[in-house]
Design a protein around this motif. Sequence first.
Motif, PDB file in Angstrom:
ATOM      1  N   PRO A 102       0.807  -1.223   0.157  1.00  0.00           N
ATOM      2  CA  PRO A 102      -0.106  -0.087   0.067  1.00  0.00           C
ATOM      3  C   PRO A 102       0.767   1.200  -0.059  1.00  0.00           C
ATOM      4  O   PRO A 102       1.878   1.292   0.815  1.00  0.00           O
ATOM      5  CB  PRO A 102      -0.858  -0.162   1.283  1.00  0.00           C
ATOM      6  N   LEU A 103       0.493   2.223  -0.844  1.00  0.00           N
ATOM      7  CA  LEU A 103       1.168   3.524  -1.113  1.00  0.00           C
ATOM      8  C   LEU A 103       2.672   3.455  -1.615  1.00  0.00           C
ATOM      9  O   LEU A 103       3.180   4.299  -1.391  1.00  0.00           O
ATOM     10  CB  LEU A 103       1.157   4.290   0.608  1.00  0.00           C
ATOM     11  N   CYS A 104       2.745   2.298  -2.193  1.00  0.00           N
ATOM     12  CA  CYS A 104       4.210   2.032  -2.880  1.00  0.00           C
ATOM     13  C   CYS A 104       3.872   1.766  -4.384  1.00  0.00           C
ATOM     14  O   CYS A 104       2.772   1.756  -4.693  1.00  0.00           O
ATOM     15  CB  CYS A 104       4.826   0.887  -2.490  1.00  0.00           C
ATOM     16  N   GLN A 105       4.981   1.793  -5.400  1.00  0.00           N
ATOM     17  CA  GLN A 105       4.716   1.774  -6.525  1.00  0.00           C
ATOM     18  C   GLN A 105       6.011   0.321  -6.832  1.00  0.00           C
ATOM     19  O   GLN A 105       6.904   0.409  -6.472  1.00  0.00           O
ATOM     20  CB  GLN A 105       5.117   2.848  -7.476  1.00  0.00           C
ATOM     21  N   GLN A 121       9.678   0.289  -1.273  1.00  0.00           N
ATOM     22  CA  GLN A 121       9.480  -1.166  -1.245  1.00  0.00           C
ATOM     23  C   GLN A 121      10.839  -2.118  -1.730  1.00  0.00           C
ATOM     24  O   GLN A 121      11.336  -1.406  -2.845  1.00  0.00           O
ATOM     25  CB  GLN A 121       8.115  -1.595  -2.339  1.00  0.00           C
ATOM     26  N   LEU A 122      11.116  -2.642  -0.978  1.00  0.00           N
ATOM     27  CA  LEU A 122      12.038  -3.619  -1.121  1.00  0.00           C
ATOM     28  C   LEU A 122      11.483  -4.968  -1.096  1.00  0.00           C
ATOM     29  O   LEU A 122      10.965  -5.469  -0.465  1.00  0.00           O
ATOM     30  CB  LEU A 122      13.405  -3.556  -0.025  1.00  0.00           C
ATOM     31  N   ARG A 182       8.626  -2.922   3.739  1.00  0.00           N
ATOM     32  CA  ARG A 182       8.471  -1.305   3.624  1.00  0.00           C
ATOM     33  C   ARG A 182       9.568  -0.705   4.435  1.00  0.00           C
ATOM     34  O   ARG A 182       9.651  -1.202   5.593  1.00  0.00           O
ATOM     35  CB  ARG A 182       7.519  -1.053   4.358  1.00  0.00           C
ATOM     36  N   ILE A 183      10.209   0.203   3.622  1.00  0.00           N
ATOM     37  CA  ILE A 183      11.593   0.906   4.138  1.00  0.00           C
ATOM     38  C   ILE A 183      10.904   2.081   4.449  1.00  0.00           C
ATOM     39  O   ILE A 183      10.333   2.747   4.047  1.00  0.00           O
ATOM     40  CB  ILE A 183      12.569   0.963   3.111  1.00  0.00           C
ATOM     41  N   SER A 184      11.268   2.276   6.090  1.00  0.00           N
ATOM     42  CA  SER A 184      10.585   3.572   6.614  1.00  0.00           C
ATOM     43  C   SER A 184      11.493   4.873   6.460  1.00  0.00           C
ATOM     44  O   SER A 184      10.647   5.787   6.328  1.00  0.00           O
ATOM     45  CB  SER A 184      10.375   3.293   8.329  1.00  0.00           C
ATOM     46  N   ASN A 185      12.661   4.766   6.373  1.00  0.00           N
ATOM     47  CA  ASN A 185      13.463   5.957   6.321  1.00  0.00           C
ATOM     48  C   ASN A 185      13.397   6.290   4.831  1.00  0.00           C
ATOM     49  O   ASN A 185      14.121   5.582   3.923  1.00  0.00           O
ATOM     50  CB  ASN A 185      14.721   5.641   6.784  1.00  0.00           C
TER      51      ASN A 185
END
Length: 339
Positions: free
Chosen positions: A120-123, A152-153, A169-172
């Motif tokens: 969600p909220l990624c591409q 996203q990774l 999901r990477i937060s930084n």
Amino acid sequence: MSLILNQPPKLCLRKPVLVRCSPLHSNGFSSASLPTLPLTILCADPCRPHLVRPVIRRDSDMEPLDYEMPSDFMEVTKLIGTSNGWITSLVDGSVRIREHPGKNPEQVRTISLPPHVTLPLCQAQMATNVAMSTSSPVKEDCAVAVKFLGPQLSICKPAQSNGEWINIRISNPCFFSSPVMYSEKEDTFRIIGSGGHLVGSWDLGKHKDTPKIQRLQFQNLPELSKAKRELLYSCNTSEHLVESRTTGETFMVKWYKRTTKTIYRIERMETEALMVFKIDEEGNNAIYTQDIGDLCIFLTRSESFCVPASSVRHMRPNRVKLMDVDEITIIDLAAQKWN
């Protein structure tokens, strides 16, 4: 005053970490320790998809092909990167890994990975790059990581029966536009944050949801003239991690590029400078250096690697070979001037 950090420079004495073992080749390295150059690298810029430059292994060196790729090559092939000579594409939501044709085009292997899920909220259409943990995705322990632009990774083990994608999901946000690389030394996928102050490490174990974060302190920085400092401030800067398999050393390269000309209404960028930092064993300090010993570095946006200069034809030690859509050039680190 330093361009990066206003800290007093510290002197770092380089210590030899190469372990020699027998039997030895005449260049001093065992045959087991010598790395192999990838068969091909497709140098591409996701922000300028109409520019692609193929580079192939030829006569123990990496050389560009003599012709230009079609401007719609990225769109047609759905290319998202290359790693260890394997070409990766994203087709209808699935990642496909194709072997370089080499000398046997009829025996090319293509591996289709399971469909991946966009968080969600990624591409998950535009990727920064791809990294593999081994020389071939058919090996049982091989892990493939796709770093998408943004948070996203995605990591997958294609040879395993339950080889589903693990989406992280990477937060930084400092990691959002940075490339991923595989560290054989740490057995993790690592990303250098924008600016080079943070290094994040992810794997499929304890560092899946909570990455290992290392904060780097820059040391031994060069003194820059005012004109040089202003020039570097005006450049597009990217950071890249490379690891030497023969010595175990890790380097961070800051790559400064600047738009210099326009050809057929396409802006072209050229390298203004490089800064190479050796990361110490503890992973706390990044020490600027103009001496990487007998090593040489190949730097691209798709993948970068560090090998003994003696294993590459026509390559001299302490050099960085830049291979990009705009240019292919070699930088002598010892010859760089900052005043």
